[in-house]
Design a protein around this motif. Structure first.
Motif, PDB file in Angstrom:
ATOM      1  N   ALA A 276       1.361  -0.998   0.181  1.00 13.21           N
ATOM      2  CA  ALA A 276      -0.052   0.350   0.246  1.00 13.21           C
ATOM      3  C   ALA A 276       0.966   1.293  -0.036  1.00 13.21           C
ATOM      4  O   ALA A 276       0.379   2.176  -1.120  1.00 13.21           O
ATOM      5  CB  ALA A 276      -1.000   0.535   1.187  1.00 13.21           C
TER       6      ALA A 276
ATOM      7  N   VAL B 298      -5.402   0.539   3.277  1.00  8.53           N
ATOM      8  CA  VAL B 298      -4.839  -0.143   3.430  1.00  8.53           C
ATOM      9  C   VAL B 298      -5.437  -0.841   4.308  1.00  8.53           C
ATOM     10  O   VAL B 298      -5.860   0.336   5.269  1.00  8.53           O
ATOM     11  CB  VAL B 298      -3.793  -0.218   4.452  1.00  8.53           C
ATOM     12  CG1 VAL B 298      -2.945   0.515   5.076  1.00  8.53           C
ATOM     13  CG2 VAL B 298      -3.652  -2.189   4.691  1.00  8.53           C
TER      14      VAL B 298
ATOM     15  N   TRP C 200      -2.250   3.332  -2.189  1.00 13.79           N
ATOM     16  CA  TRP C 200      -3.446   3.002  -1.976  1.00 13.79           C
ATOM     17  C   TRP C 200      -3.689   2.877  -0.351  1.00 13.79           C
ATOM     18  O   TRP C 200      -2.627   2.749   0.570  1.00 13.79           O
ATOM     19  CB  TRP C 200      -3.726   2.000  -2.603  1.00 13.79           C
ATOM     20  CG  TRP C 200      -3.118   2.191  -4.126  1.00 13.79           C
ATOM     21  CD1 TRP C 200      -3.155   2.686  -4.652  1.00 13.79           C
ATOM     22  CD2 TRP C 200      -3.893   0.478  -4.921  1.00 13.79           C
ATOM     23  NE1 TRP C 200      -3.221   3.010  -6.224  1.00 13.79           N
ATOM     24  CE2 TRP C 200      -3.469   1.734  -6.514  1.00 13.79           C
ATOM     25  CE3 TRP C 200      -3.844  -0.427  -4.532  1.00 13.79           C
ATOM     26  CZ2 TRP C 200      -3.770  -0.091  -7.174  1.00 13.79           C
ATOM     27  CZ3 TRP C 200      -4.196  -1.468  -6.121  1.00 13.79           C
ATOM     28  CH2 TRP C 200      -3.960  -0.914  -6.823  1.00 13.79           C
TER      29      TRP C 200
ATOM     30  N   PHE D 197      -7.598   0.143  -3.618  1.00 13.71           N
ATOM     31  CA  PHE D 197      -7.324  -0.272  -2.230  1.00 13.71           C
ATOM     32  C   PHE D 197      -6.738  -1.320  -1.725  1.00 13.71           C
ATOM     33  O   PHE D 197      -6.694  -2.727  -2.623  1.00 13.71           O
ATOM     34  CB  PHE D 197      -8.299   0.211  -0.674  1.00 13.71           C
ATOM     35  CG  PHE D 197      -9.319  -0.834  -0.525  1.00 13.71           C
ATOM     36  CD1 PHE D 197      -9.413  -1.964   0.117  1.00 13.71           C
ATOM     37  CD2 PHE D 197     -10.660  -0.671  -1.679  1.00 13.71           C
ATOM     38  CE1 PHE D 197     -10.702  -3.064  -0.166  1.00 13.71           C
ATOM     39  CE2 PHE D 197     -11.940  -1.363  -1.257  1.00 13.71           C
ATOM     40  CZ  PHE D 197     -11.669  -2.510  -0.323  1.00 13.71           C
ATOM     41  N   VAL D 198      -5.659  -1.849  -0.312  1.00 15.23           N
ATOM     42  CA  VAL D 198      -5.193  -3.448  -0.199  1.00 15.23           C
ATOM     43  C   VAL D 198      -5.734  -3.510   1.174  1.00 15.23           C
ATOM     44  O   VAL D 198      -6.331  -2.777   2.474  1.00 15.23           O
ATOM     45  CB  VAL D 198      -3.652  -2.980  -0.168  1.00 15.23           C
ATOM     46  CG1 VAL D 198      -3.241  -4.592   0.596  1.00 15.23           C
ATOM     47  CG2 VAL D 198      -3.250  -2.464  -1.570  1.00 15.23           C
TER      48      VAL D 198
END
Length: 261
Positions: free
Chosen positions: A118, A125, A123, A160-161
């Motif tokens: 991330a 997380v 991104w 997103f992660v």
């Protein structure tokens, strides 16, 4: 509960090689299997299952046996760091959601992979999700797994992660035939040696020392009685007129039997 998905999603489920806690045999990692299950329920044919490591590893077939037609494997050596290769692949693919387990069952097992990915991808997380309830207008509503069976709803923007908790739906049974017929596609990955891990040595974990029974005595008489009383239902040994060296040896043997040392 079926998720409310109003858009076509590109989902990547990252998988690792699991290890049975008792036998040590390689297997499908429990949390990674749940990440694949969640990805199959959300993405369907748009799901990509990705592994970084040896394409010839037979444990990968247990993931494919869940009903996958193919898997992608970034061909890396044991001493290579998986994070740069995974980040480079994901930057090119640009999926909507990346699902992982909370931590691997073998190797370093630090649980840092979702956070490192991330950070490299820039991104958000989300840790320990139990489900993805809905995805609408570029925003996903996820259900976080909290202690004692509690849940918390959270909204996060794509992409997103997310790491998948043991509270997520259990992975379906793996079938041998489909697992053998599935295509394992090896891919060239960015190779960077993990210099920290290369200097480590791995060994089997030792059992933690066992705590002795704590006697809650208030007076000296109670402490003396607790120290000299024979345990109920257990064989005891009273040493009288024995040299101190032999007494110390008996105490040492008892500590070994009780796994205190």
């Amino acid at each position: 509960m079926q998720p409310n998905i109003k858009q076509s999603l590109d989902i990547v489920s990252l998988v690792s090689i699991g290890q049975h806690p008792q036998s040590g045999r390689v297997r499908r990692a429990e949390q990674d299997g749940r990440a694949v299950e969640l990805g199959m329920n959300l993405g369907g044919d748009n799901l990509t299952v990705l592994h970084a490591g040896d394409p010839q590893e037979q444990a990968l077939r247990t993931y494919a046996g869940m009903g996958l037609s193919s898997m992608q494997v970034l061909n890396l050596d044991l001493q290579d760091d998986a994070v740069p290769a995974l980040a480079d692949y994901l930057q090119q693919l640009r999926p909507d959601i990346v699902l992982t387990g909370v931590r691997a069952e073998s190797g370093e097992s630090s649980g840092m992979v979702p956070y490192l990915l991330a950070e490299k991808l820039n991104w958000p997380v989300v840790a320990r999700i139990a489900d993805i309830v809905s995805v609408e207008d570029g925003v996903a509503e996820v259900m976080l797994a909290l202690p004692r069976g509690q849940r918390r709803a959270l909204k996060v923007a794509l992409p997103f992660v997310a790491s998948v908790d043991n509270a997520a739906p259990e992975a379906r049974q793996s079938a041998y035939g489909p697992g053998i017929r599935a295509q394992i596609e090896p891919l060239a990955g960015v190779k960077e040696e993990d210099t920290v891990r290369s200097n480590w040595s791995e060994a089997k974990a030792k059992p933690r020392p066992k705590r002795l029974k704590v006697v809650k005595a208030k007076t000296a008489a109670e402490r003396f009685k607790a120290a000299t009383a024979k345990p109920q239902g257990e064989a005891g040994k009273v040493l009288k007129g024995v040299p101190a060296k032999e007494q110390a040896q008996e105490i040492f043997n008892l500590l070994l039997e009780e796994k205190v040392i």
